[in-house]
Design an enzyme around this catalytic site. Structure first.
Site, PDB file in Angstrom:
ATOM      1  N   GLY A 278       0.517  -1.373   0.011  1.00  0.00           N
ATOM      2  CA  GLY A 278      -0.143   0.337   0.078  1.00  0.00           C
ATOM      3  C   GLY A 278       0.613   1.581  -0.046  1.00  0.00           C
ATOM      4  N   PRO A 321       4.952  -4.719  -1.193  1.00  0.00           N
ATOM      5  CA  PRO A 321       5.040  -3.594  -1.883  1.00  0.00           C
ATOM      6  C   PRO A 321       4.439  -3.845  -3.599  1.00  0.00           C
ATOM      7  CG  PRO A 321       7.234  -3.808  -1.534  1.00  0.00           C
ATOM      8  CD  PRO A 321       5.943  -5.183  -0.699  1.00  0.00           C
ATOM      9  N   GLY A 322       3.572  -3.229  -4.103  1.00  0.00           N
ATOM     10  CA  GLY A 322       3.061  -3.832  -5.132  1.00  0.00           C
ATOM     11  C   GLY A 322       3.855  -2.841  -6.521  1.00  0.00           C
ATOM     12  N   ARG A 323       2.368  -1.632  -6.644  1.00  0.00           N
ATOM     13  CA  ARG A 323       2.788   0.166  -6.711  1.00  0.00           C
ATOM     14  C   ARG A 323       3.748  -0.314  -6.702  1.00  0.00           C
ATOM     15  NH1 ARG A 323      -1.924   2.453  -7.338  1.00  0.00           N
ATOM     16  NH2 ARG A 323      -2.849   1.199  -5.196  1.00  0.00           N
ATOM     17  N   ARG A 360      -8.344   2.616 -14.211  1.00  0.00           N
ATOM     18  CA  ARG A 360      -8.043   3.559 -12.295  1.00  0.00           C
ATOM     19  C   ARG A 360      -9.007   4.807 -12.444  1.00  0.00           C
ATOM     20  NH1 ARG A 360      -3.634   4.963 -10.125  1.00  0.00           N
ATOM     21  NH2 ARG A 360      -4.000   4.360  -8.245  1.00  0.00           N
ATOM     22  N   TYR A 364     -11.196   4.624  -9.352  1.00  0.00           N
ATOM     23  CA  TYR A 364     -10.604   5.998  -8.359  1.00  0.00           C
ATOM     24  C   TYR A 364     -10.644   6.800  -8.728  1.00  0.00           C
ATOM     25  CZ  TYR A 364      -8.885   0.930  -7.880  1.00  0.00           C
ATOM     26  OH  TYR A 364      -8.517  -0.305  -7.536  1.00  0.00           O
ATOM     27  N   CYS A 391     -17.019   3.048 -25.340  1.00  0.00           N
ATOM     28  CA  CYS A 391     -17.984   3.369 -26.211  1.00  0.00           C
ATOM     29  C   CYS A 391     -18.787   4.485 -24.547  1.00  0.00           C
ATOM     30  CB  CYS A 391     -19.643   3.114 -26.521  1.00  0.00           C
ATOM     31  SG  CYS A 391     -18.401   2.944 -28.003  1.00  0.00           S
ATOM     32  N   GLU A 392     -18.159   5.059 -23.310  1.00  0.00           N
ATOM     33  CA  GLU A 392     -18.346   4.851 -22.144  1.00  0.00           C
ATOM     34  C   GLU A 392     -17.946   6.515 -21.832  1.00  0.00           C
ATOM     35  OE1 GLU A 392     -19.881   3.838 -18.592  1.00  0.00           O
ATOM     36  OE2 GLU A 392     -19.044   2.587 -20.194  1.00  0.00           O
ATOM     37  N   TYR A 421      -1.131  -1.600 -11.746  1.00  0.00           N
ATOM     38  CA  TYR A 421      -2.824  -1.883 -11.822  1.00  0.00           C
ATOM     39  C   TYR A 421      -3.191  -1.180 -12.836  1.00  0.00           C
ATOM     40  CZ  TYR A 421      -1.905  -3.251  -7.174  1.00  0.00           C
ATOM     41  OH  TYR A 421      -1.702  -3.936  -5.798  1.00  0.00           O
TER      42      TYR A 421
END
Ligand SMILES: Cc1ncc(COP(=O)(O)O)c(C=O)c1O
Length: 463
Positions: A278, A321-323, A360, A364, A391-392, A421
């Site tokens: 995180g 840790p990833g991000r 993301r 988010y 289409c959004e 991510y």
């Protein structure tokens, strides 16, 4: 982070619309090293280079959109996490951020462990040769088949997430004649995101077993009774994109409190504590992430202090840790398709990807920056919204940013800090073909995850 509208001008409005932007940067061609991978720079022609390769060449060779990953930067960040925590702690890279076999091999070579959270992440790790004892298996609803595969493979730990799973893993391990090392994931009543943390009732979520009401203590009681399990520690993960260490402080205090209760009730001192991942990265110049050595020092001090106060031996610490490892090492390279000024509002810049390669922003409300990378420009700054081709209307990649007013179809632009991510959450919305991941290092580029093809999609459509 809240930023206010700035009175300086894009070309289409005297008064800027509401948005999440600050002043246009003094130099639109400058690349803030905080948000770009470490080997990024501009060559004499103004073209962005990474790993010694111009993005124009990457676009020609691999097409756009593409994720471009700086291998040297990835390895350096992985090493700095491992070195910061040292030999008495473990760093598990969180594979959910981005996982591929090349990444697994880099992690193995750099001495990191790996956290996976599905049977297929586990399969990826094993197929790339990660030693199973260095793998942690997570997830709130692991299937029996996934658990069996993990136990059979001999993963170093399974992180238990519910009362039912405690029994399930124990039975499977026993049936295989094994004693599986496990941690119990608890929720400590702390939730932390970005610069804030809240220490109230955040047990109301699908992950973990609440500390509140003695539920975590009961989970420990049950796990200790089962022959198929070797309870080695307690796990806590408090949130994402965290800059403020105070949430970890409260979490460590509560986890150590549970370790003390366990010692007092069972006479057992659990040897490990995992504080999850995180840790935040810089998505924009306003973000100020901490360095791994500062994080390691802070976490080690907190746990040591809490354990001394509780008269416990300090357990081995691990983090996930990833991000913070992969996030800053990649950018997404897009080609501009259309540039649509909306009088009095902003200019919509449409690229050849969108929410299918970066969900993301829609999911988010994430903030990103963007730069023109196939050339430099002296044109005035123009307030833009970078949008995809889906289409959004929520198909936004970068909500508010400044690009040069002479931006034109065919220009290449890049969004930095998309290593985490983005590819791992990519979708086939509108039957988009998920972009490749191109790793660059020392003047060479190679595809580590290839672009999907129409044939790939049609092969799945068996009807
Ligand atoms: C248990 C656990 N560990 C680690 C991570 C990695 O988080 P990050 O990539 O923000 O470091 C997550 C993310 O959701 C997680 O749930």
């Amino acid at each position: 982070m809240s930023r206010s509208a700035h009175p300086a001008g894009p070309r289409h409005a005297d008064v800027l619309p509401e948005g999440h932007y600050s002043a246009p940067p003094a130099d639109l061609n400058a690349l803030d090293p905080k948000v770009w991978a470490r080997t990024v720079g501009r060559d004499g022609d103004g073209v962005l280079n990474v790993g010694g390769i111009p993005v124009t060449r990457l676009a020609e060779e691999f097409g756009t959109p593409a994720y471009v990953l700086d291998e040297a930067d990835f390895r350096a960040r992985a090493r700095s996490w491992r070195d910061a925590f040292g030999a008495d702690a473990d760093v598990f890279y969180a594979g959910k951020a981005f996982l591929s076999r090349a990444v697994v091999r880099w992690l193995d070579e750099e001495g990191l462990n790996l956290d996976v959270c599905s049977g297929t992440e586990l399969a990826t790790a094993l197929s790339a040769g990660m030693p199973p004892e260095r793998i942690a298996f997570h997830g709130n609803n692991k299937s029996e088949a996934e658990i069996r595969r993990a136990v059979e493979a001999g993963v170093g730990r399974i992180v238990l997430d519910s009362f039912q799973e405690i029994v399930r893993v124990a039975h499977i391990a026993e049936s295989l004649g094994k004693r599986q090392p496990v941690q119990i994931r608890i929720t400590v009543g702390v939730e932390a995101h970005t610069h804030e943390f809240i220490a109230t009732a955040h047990e109301d979520q699908k992950f973990g077993i609440p500390l509140a009401g003695g539920q975590a203590a009961e989970a420990v009681r049950r796990a200790l009774r089962l022959d198929g399990l070797e309870l080695i520690g307690i796990h806590s993960h408090i949130g994402s994109q965290i800059f403020d260490m105070s949430g970890f402080e409260v979490a460590a205090h509560r986890v150590v409190g549970l370790l003390r209760e366990i010692r007092d009730e069972h006479g057992v001192e659990l040897p490990e504590i995992d504080l999850g991942g995180g840790l935040g990265i810089a998505y924009t110049s306003d973000d100020d992430p901490r360095e791994p050595h500062e994080i390691a020092k802070a976490l080690t001090e907190i746990v040591t202090r809490e354990c001394e106060a509780a008269r416990l031996r300090t357990p081995r610490i691990s983090v996930e840790p990833g991000r913070a490892i992969v996030g800053p090492t990649a950018f997404t390279l897009y080609e501009v398709g259309t540039v649509k000024p909306l009088e009095g509002l902003r200019t919509y810049v449409s690229v050849d990807g969108g929410m299918s390669d970066n969900i993301r922003t829609a999911l988010y409300d994430a903030e990103y920056t963007v730069a023109l990378v196939s050339r430099t420009s002296d044109a005035a700054p123009m307030l833009v919204r970078v949008v995809g081709k889906h289409c959004e209307s929520g198909d936004i990649v970068v909500k508010d940013a400044f690009l040069p007013a002479d931006l034109a179809p065919g220009d290449l632009i890049a969004v930095p800090a998309t290593g985490a991510y983005c590819r791992s959450m990519a979708s086939n919305y509108n039957h988009a073909l998920r972009p490749p991941v191109v790793a660059v290092a020392d003047g060479a580029a190679r595809v580590i995850v290839r672009r999907e093809t129409e044939e790939d999609l049609l092969r799945l459509d068996v009807g």
